[in-house]
Design a protein around this motif. Structure first.
Motif, PDB file in Angstrom:
ATOM      1  N   UNK A  34       1.029  -1.440  -0.042  1.00 31.47           N
ATOM      2  CA  UNK A  34       0.459  -0.561  -0.232  1.00 31.47           C
ATOM      3  C   UNK A  34       1.092   1.145   0.100  1.00 31.47           C
ATOM      4  N   UNK A  35       1.937   0.745   0.926  1.00 34.54           N
ATOM      5  CA  UNK A  35       2.871   2.191   0.724  1.00 34.54           C
ATOM      6  C   UNK A  35       3.825   2.759  -0.490  1.00 34.54           C
ATOM      7  N   UNK A  36       3.736   1.828  -1.237  1.00 35.15           N
ATOM      8  CA  UNK A  36       4.711   1.616  -1.808  1.00 35.15           C
ATOM      9  C   UNK A  36       4.594   0.813  -3.453  1.00 35.15           C
ATOM     10  N   UNK A  37       4.401  -0.276  -3.421  1.00 35.02           N
ATOM     11  CA  UNK A  37       3.627  -0.299  -5.088  1.00 35.02           C
ATOM     12  C   UNK A  37       2.707   0.079  -5.241  1.00 35.02           C
ATOM     13  N   UNK A  76      -7.320  -2.978 -10.668  1.00 39.85           N
ATOM     14  CA  UNK A  76      -6.805  -3.821  -9.912  1.00 39.85           C
ATOM     15  C   UNK A  76      -6.381  -3.280  -9.168  1.00 39.85           C
ATOM     16  N   UNK A  77      -5.744  -1.131  -8.849  1.00 40.49           N
ATOM     17  CA  UNK A  77      -5.503  -0.372  -7.965  1.00 40.49           C
ATOM     18  C   UNK A  77      -6.251  -0.134  -7.461  1.00 40.49           C
ATOM     19  N   UNK A  78      -8.108  -0.053  -7.571  1.00 38.28           N
ATOM     20  CA  UNK A  78      -9.085   0.524  -6.601  1.00 38.28           C
ATOM     21  C   UNK A  78      -9.498  -0.882  -6.299  1.00 38.28           C
ATOM     22  N   UNK A 288       1.339  -7.228 -10.795  1.00 39.87           N
ATOM     23  CA  UNK A 288       1.197  -7.348 -11.236  1.00 39.87           C
ATOM     24  C   UNK A 288       0.333  -5.630 -12.267  1.00 39.87           C
ATOM     25  N   UNK A 289      -0.521  -5.465 -11.419  1.00 40.11           N
ATOM     26  CA  UNK A 289      -0.529  -4.270 -12.051  1.00 40.11           C
ATOM     27  C   UNK A 289       0.236  -3.111 -11.755  1.00 40.11           C
TER      28      UNK A 289
END
Length: 333
Positions: A34-37, A76-78, A288-289
């Motif tokens: 959550x903080x980096x990717x 996927x980010x959502x 993968x996102x």
């Protein structure tokens, strides 16, 4: 975590501490993501889409597929923050969601996974067509855009069959129609076959054809219409990365399909390990996102030029740009 609470009822305190350790490790991995990717993936996916759509004239067939995968990556980010900040993934959860939210997140996740896997598969097949028949324009940008539309439509339709099983698995058994369909293993089997087995076989077939073409020396090898040689490296890297990141998730679906629901496993000793590996595999799938747009940014030679043109265009929005006007005049003439 819930699995540790259930697990502790039937086993020793040592095993319970092991389950707690799994929960702590998963919480740390979720926090790192959550903080980096997550911010990296969000920024690079948006950048990939905007840069390519603002330079539609110079888009190639691979660019269209990577834009398609970037849009699926944004979905996927959502989904990722909602799931990773729940009690399933972290001890320091921010919320709990009900069955309706769970099913919605699952369907969005399944649609994104299908779009990503089939975009990668069709990219491999179209790359072979472009190498074998460079003058037919069967893999043109125009055709690829329509193919990507069919990919999204097919992913949505495919997810509906799994949706029926998941919905019926979470509602009352009083409904006769759903009482016969309360089988989550069937939904996982559908996703395993359509989302992984079919793309894997198609990609393997495409790579066999590509290797056969590369071994043959023909006069067409000097054709200017051929794709840039770096596209082959980008294709190979993208296929490998996608299957490395998504294979663990689909393997957990296979285990769930073959062994049945984990709650019915006779040896409860393996429950924490199973849930830990399942959550970890889903975290890899979320990765993968951001892995794909980063790889596209590094390996695509034309991306930097497109980004520079976009920045110049934004800089010249409120003032005259002679180089832009001359380029437009040359295109018109």
């Amino acid at each position: 975590m819930w699995i540790c609470m259930v697990y502790n009822e039937t086993d020793t305190s040592v095993d319970f501490r092991l389950c707690q350790d799994f929960g702590l490790i998963l919480s740390i991995f979720s926090l790192i993501y959550l903080l980096v990717c997550f911010p990296l993936g969000l920024c690079y996916n948006v950048l990939l889409v905007i840069v390519n759509l603002s330079n539609k004239v110079s888009m190639t067939m691979p660019d269209v597929y990577f834009v398609n995968m970037a849009i699926a990556g944004l979905v996927l980010n959502a989904v990722a923050p909602v799931e990773l900040m729940s009690s399933t993934f972290t001890r320091w959860h921010a919320w709990e969601y009900n069955n309706e939210v769970y099913i919605t997140l699952l369907i969005l996740f399944n649609i994104s996974s299908l779009v990503i896997m089939y975009s990668t598969t069709l990219l491999s097949l179209d790359y072979y067509i472009e190498r074998a028949l460079p003058r037919t324009y069967m893999s043109s940008v125009y055709n690829t855009k329509h193919v990507c539309g069919f990919i999204w439509g097919g992913a949505v339709l495919t997810s509906f069959s799994s949706l029926l099983f998941y919905v019926c698995n979470h509602i009352s058994t009083k409904m006769v129609e759903c009482s016969k369909m309360q089988n989550k293993e069937a939904a996982d089997a559908i996703m395993m076959f359509i989302g992984y087995v079919v793309p894997a076989v198609a990609v393997l077939y495409a790579f066999v054809l590509i290797l056969r073409i590369r071994k043959e020396s023909t006069p067409l090898d000097q054709d200017s219409a051929r794709l840039d040689p770096s596209i082959h490296r980008l294709l190979l890297a993208s296929v490998c990365v996608q299957f490395v990141l998504w294979t663990p998730y689909y393997m957990t679906l296979l285990v769930h399909t073959v062994a049945g629901a984990p709650g019915y496993i006779s040896n409860a000793h393996y429950l924490p390990t199973y849930y830990f590996l399942r959550c970890l595999s889903k975290l890899l799938a979320f990765s993968s996102s951001f892995a794909m747009p980063l790889m596209y940014r590094q390996m695509n030679k034309n991306f930097s030029n497109k980004l520079q043109r976009l920045l110049r265009r934004l800089h010249c929005r409120d003032q005259s740009c002679p180089h832009e006007r001359s380029t437009v005049q040359q295109v018109v003439t």
